[in-house]
Design a protein around this motif. Structure first.
Motif, PDB file in Angstrom:
ATOM      1  N   ILE A   1       0.830  -1.146   0.129  1.00  0.00           N
ATOM      2  CA  ILE A   1       0.025   0.092  -0.029  1.00  0.00           C
ATOM      3  C   ILE A   1       0.865   1.134  -0.048  1.00  0.00           C
ATOM      4  O   ILE A   1       1.816   1.465   0.832  1.00  0.00           O
ATOM      5  N   TYR A   2       0.534   2.092  -0.823  1.00  0.00           N
ATOM      6  CA  TYR A   2       1.379   3.289  -1.042  1.00  0.00           C
ATOM      7  C   TYR A   2       0.324   4.345  -1.094  1.00  0.00           C
ATOM      8  O   TYR A   2      -0.652   4.379  -1.607  1.00  0.00           O
ATOM      9  N   GLY A   3       0.797   5.679  -1.309  1.00  0.00           N
ATOM     10  CA  GLY A   3       0.084   6.785  -1.754  1.00  0.00           C
ATOM     11  C   GLY A   3       1.191   7.714  -2.511  1.00  0.00           C
ATOM     12  O   GLY A   3       1.514   7.395  -3.306  1.00  0.00           O
ATOM     13  N   HIS A   4       1.095   9.081  -2.235  1.00  0.00           N
ATOM     14  CA  HIS A   4       1.847  10.052  -2.723  1.00  0.00           C
ATOM     15  C   HIS A   4       1.492  10.578  -4.130  1.00  0.00           C
ATOM     16  O   HIS A   4       1.510  11.697  -4.374  1.00  0.00           O
ATOM     17  N   SER A   5       0.875   9.807  -5.004  1.00  0.00           N
ATOM     18  CA  SER A   5       0.784  10.176  -6.362  1.00  0.00           C
ATOM     19  C   SER A   5      -0.664  10.923  -6.511  1.00  0.00           C
ATOM     20  O   SER A   5      -0.882  11.581  -7.369  1.00  0.00           O
ATOM     21  N   HIS A   6      -1.407  10.609  -5.609  1.00  0.00           N
ATOM     22  CA  HIS A   6      -2.735  10.836  -5.653  1.00  0.00           C
ATOM     23  C   HIS A   6      -3.762  10.060  -6.578  1.00  0.00           C
ATOM     24  O   HIS A   6      -4.930  10.571  -6.837  1.00  0.00           O
ATOM     25  N   LEU A   7      -3.030   9.416  -7.346  1.00  0.00           N
ATOM     26  CA  LEU A   7      -3.771   8.454  -8.519  1.00  0.00           C
ATOM     27  C   LEU A   7      -4.096   6.982  -7.937  1.00  0.00           C
ATOM     28  O   LEU A   7      -3.158   6.311  -7.300  1.00  0.00           O
ATOM     29  N   PRO A   8      -5.210   6.630  -7.832  1.00  0.00           N
ATOM     30  CA  PRO A   8      -5.722   5.396  -7.277  1.00  0.00           C
ATOM     31  C   PRO A   8      -4.948   4.171  -8.152  1.00  0.00           C
ATOM     32  O   PRO A   8      -4.853   4.476  -9.635  1.00  0.00           O
ATOM     33  N   ALA A   9      -4.599   3.247  -7.807  1.00  0.00           N
ATOM     34  CA  ALA A   9      -4.038   1.987  -8.357  1.00  0.00           C
ATOM     35  C   ALA A   9      -4.570   0.594  -7.703  1.00  0.00           C
ATOM     36  O   ALA A   9      -4.462   0.518  -6.482  1.00  0.00           O
ATOM     37  N   CYS A  10      -4.920  -0.275  -8.570  1.00  0.00           N
ATOM     38  CA  CYS A  10      -5.290  -1.528  -7.630  1.00  0.00           C
ATOM     39  C   CYS A  10      -4.956  -2.532  -8.911  1.00  0.00           C
ATOM     40  O   CYS A  10      -5.619  -2.692  -9.742  1.00  0.00           O
ATOM     41  N   HIS A  11      -3.636  -3.374  -8.735  1.00  0.00           N
ATOM     42  CA  HIS A  11      -3.334  -4.318  -9.770  1.00  0.00           C
ATOM     43  C   HIS A  11      -2.194  -5.051  -9.252  1.00  0.00           C
ATOM     44  O   HIS A  11      -1.573  -4.719  -8.110  1.00  0.00           O
ATOM     45  N   ARG A  12      -2.209  -6.461  -9.738  1.00  0.00           N
ATOM     46  CA  ARG A  12      -1.182  -7.242  -9.389  1.00  0.00           C
ATOM     47  C   ARG A  12       0.339  -7.295 -10.138  1.00  0.00           C
ATOM     48  O   ARG A  12      -0.044  -7.104 -11.535  1.00  0.00           O
ATOM     49  N   VAL A  13       1.460  -7.411  -9.525  1.00  0.00           N
ATOM     50  CA  VAL A  13       2.507  -7.737 -10.442  1.00  0.00           C
ATOM     51  C   VAL A  13       2.999  -9.008  -9.751  1.00  0.00           C
ATOM     52  O   VAL A  13       3.261  -9.227  -8.688  1.00  0.00           O
ATOM     53  N   GLY A  14       2.689 -10.174 -10.424  1.00  0.00           N
ATOM     54  CA  GLY A  14       2.884 -11.505 -10.086  1.00  0.00           C
ATOM     55  C   GLY A  14       1.690 -11.739  -8.978  1.00  0.00           C
ATOM     56  O   GLY A  14       0.583 -11.385  -9.039  1.00  0.00           O
ATOM     57  N   GLU A  15       2.360 -12.155  -7.778  1.00  0.00           N
ATOM     58  CA  GLU A  15       1.226 -12.564  -6.708  1.00  0.00           C
ATOM     59  C   GLU A  15       1.030 -11.032  -5.871  1.00  0.00           C
ATOM     60  O   GLU A  15       0.193 -11.143  -4.796  1.00  0.00           O
ATOM     61  N   LEU A  16       1.716 -10.000  -6.164  1.00  0.00           N
ATOM     62  CA  LEU A  16       1.729  -8.836  -5.055  1.00  0.00           C
ATOM     63  C   LEU A  16       0.904  -7.964  -5.433  1.00  0.00           C
ATOM     64  O   LEU A  16       0.530  -7.439  -6.817  1.00  0.00           O
ATOM     65  N   LEU A  17      -0.254  -7.765  -4.667  1.00  0.00           N
ATOM     66  CA  LEU A  17      -1.122  -6.601  -5.001  1.00  0.00           C
ATOM     67  C   LEU A  17      -0.502  -5.257  -4.638  1.00  0.00           C
ATOM     68  O   LEU A  17      -0.165  -4.961  -3.612  1.00  0.00           O
ATOM     69  N   LEU A  18      -0.530  -4.278  -5.634  1.00  0.00           N
ATOM     70  CA  LEU A  18       0.033  -2.894  -5.496  1.00  0.00           C
ATOM     71  C   LEU A  18      -1.264  -2.077  -5.359  1.00  0.00           C
ATOM     72  O   LEU A  18      -2.346  -2.100  -6.128  1.00  0.00           O
ATOM     73  N   PHE A  19      -1.391  -1.019  -4.178  1.00  0.00           N
ATOM     74  CA  PHE A  19      -2.607  -0.274  -3.966  1.00  0.00           C
ATOM     75  C   PHE A  19      -2.256   0.824  -3.455  1.00  0.00           C
ATOM     76  O   PHE A  19      -1.697   1.065  -2.265  1.00  0.00           O
ATOM     77  N   ASN A  20      -2.854   1.812  -4.365  1.00  0.00           N
ATOM     78  CA  ASN A  20      -2.851   2.956  -3.885  1.00  0.00           C
ATOM     79  C   ASN A  20      -4.611   3.622  -3.966  1.00  0.00           C
ATOM     80  O   ASN A  20      -5.121   3.680  -4.825  1.00  0.00           O
ATOM     81  N   PRO A  21      -4.766   3.969  -2.713  1.00  0.00           N
ATOM     82  CA  PRO A  21      -6.258   4.469  -2.759  1.00  0.00           C
ATOM     83  C   PRO A  21      -6.636   5.808  -3.208  1.00  0.00           C
ATOM     84  O   PRO A  21      -7.736   6.254  -3.428  1.00  0.00           O
ATOM     85  N   GLY A  22      -5.617   6.626  -3.764  1.00  0.00           N
ATOM     86  CA  GLY A  22      -5.774   7.713  -4.350  1.00  0.00           C
ATOM     87  C   GLY A  22      -6.004   8.761  -3.199  1.00  0.00           C
ATOM     88  O   GLY A  22      -5.389   8.688  -2.297  1.00  0.00           O
ATOM     89  N   SER A  23      -6.547  10.034  -3.354  1.00  0.00           N
ATOM     90  CA  SER A  23      -6.720  10.868  -2.273  1.00  0.00           C
ATOM     91  C   SER A  23      -8.342  11.344  -2.163  1.00  0.00           C
ATOM     92  O   SER A  23      -8.881  11.460  -3.279  1.00  0.00           O
ATOM     93  N   ALA A  24      -8.625  11.466  -0.785  1.00  0.00           N
ATOM     94  CA  ALA A  24     -10.191  11.763  -0.448  1.00  0.00           C
ATOM     95  C   ALA A  24     -10.208  13.393  -0.661  1.00  0.00           C
ATOM     96  O   ALA A  24     -11.557  13.927  -0.625  1.00  0.00           O
ATOM     97  N   THR A  25      -9.316  14.167  -0.607  1.00  0.00           N
ATOM     98  CA  THR A  25      -9.238  15.406  -0.651  1.00  0.00           C
ATOM     99  C   THR A  25      -8.772  16.168  -1.584  1.00  0.00           C
ATOM    100  O   THR A  25      -9.039  17.583  -1.754  1.00  0.00           O
ATOM    101  N   ASP A  26      -7.867  15.631  -2.471  1.00  0.00           N
ATOM    102  CA  ASP A  26      -6.830  16.562  -3.325  1.00  0.00           C
ATOM    103  C   ASP A  26      -6.494  15.709  -4.622  1.00  0.00           C
ATOM    104  O   ASP A  26      -5.730  14.885  -4.598  1.00  0.00           O
ATOM    105  N   ARG A  27      -7.646  15.414  -5.644  1.00  0.00           N
ATOM    106  CA  ARG A  27      -7.683  14.490  -6.470  1.00  0.00           C
ATOM    107  C   ARG A  27      -6.652  15.047  -7.800  1.00  0.00           C
ATOM    108  O   ARG A  27      -6.316  13.862  -8.431  1.00  0.00           O
ATOM    109  N   ARG A  28      -5.961  16.053  -7.702  1.00  0.00           N
ATOM    110  CA  ARG A  28      -4.973  16.502  -8.700  1.00  0.00           C
ATOM    111  C   ARG A  28      -5.427  15.945  -9.902  1.00  0.00           C
ATOM    112  O   ARG A  28      -6.351  16.672 -10.501  1.00  0.00           O
ATOM    113  N   ASP A  29      -4.712  15.065 -10.603  1.00  0.00           N
ATOM    114  CA  ASP A  29      -5.032  14.537 -12.025  1.00  0.00           C
ATOM    115  C   ASP A  29      -6.046  13.553 -12.009  1.00  0.00           C
ATOM    116  O   ASP A  29      -6.527  12.952 -12.916  1.00  0.00           O
ATOM    117  N   ALA A  30      -6.653  13.089 -10.776  1.00  0.00           N
ATOM    118  CA  ALA A  30      -7.439  11.986 -10.944  1.00  0.00           C
ATOM    119  C   ALA A  30      -8.937  12.555 -11.311  1.00  0.00           C
ATOM    120  O   ALA A  30      -9.016  13.457 -10.638  1.00  0.00           O
TER     121      ALA A  30
END
Length: 163
Positions: A112-141
């Motif tokens: 789980i990570y943040g920083h980019s403000h861009l939501p992401a939910c996908h797998r690289v192999g068995e690893l789930l990479l997950f960024n919830p995006g931002s609830a308050t500052d969508r930037r480019d999302a």
């Protein structure tokens, strides 16, 4: 099934704003969660106390001041799954690759990570990479978002628009 709310990049500047957001989430998409994970750039640390008796895990973002008990990165074990938690830094270009290197050699089921403000939910192999995006500052999302993890026999994530 364990349900976990995931939030990042809230940049809360005053507790009234934070209370409105926490109330909205707890009455809505976080109503059934027992644990909340904040992936950094909280803003006011007191915001983390506004989610009632839910278990809270957080890391410090690049815009957060140091706070006791809030590390730069950590590993959690929830429902038998190992979850890496880190905010991120620098350019969004190749952010996931840099963050995966931070946990190199450690066995993770989810990062789980943040920083980019861009939501992401996908797998690289068995690893789930997950960024919830931002609830308050969508930037480019296109929307303000948070995330939900469902942990049972497998760990799965979903991005939830909140506006």
């Amino acid at each position: 099934m364990l349900k976990v709310g995931v939030i990042s990049d809230t940049h809360i500047r005053n507790l009234a704003q934070g209370a409105r957001l926490a109330e909205k989430l707890c009455a809505g998409c976080f109503a059934d969660v027992t644990t909340i994970i904040h992936a950094g750039d909280v803003g006011l640390p007191e915001f983390l106390d506004l989610f009632g008796d839910r278990e809270m895990h957080a890391v410090r973002g690049n815009m957060d001041a140091p706070v006791a008990g809030v590390p730069i990165k950590k590993i959690l074990t929830l429902g038998g799954f190992r979850i890496g938690l880190v905010h991120g830094w620098g350019s969004p270009f190749q952010l996931e690759e840099r963050l995966r290197r931070e946990f190199q050699g450690l066995s993770l089921d989810c990062l789980i990570y943040g920083h980019s403000h861009l939501p992401a939910c996908h797998r690289v192999g068995e690893l789930l990479l997950f960024n919830p995006g931002s609830a308050t500052d969508r930037r480019d999302a296109p929307r303000h978002t948070v995330g939900l993890l469902e942990i049972g026999e497998r760990i799965a994530g979903s991005i939830i628009p909140i506006d």
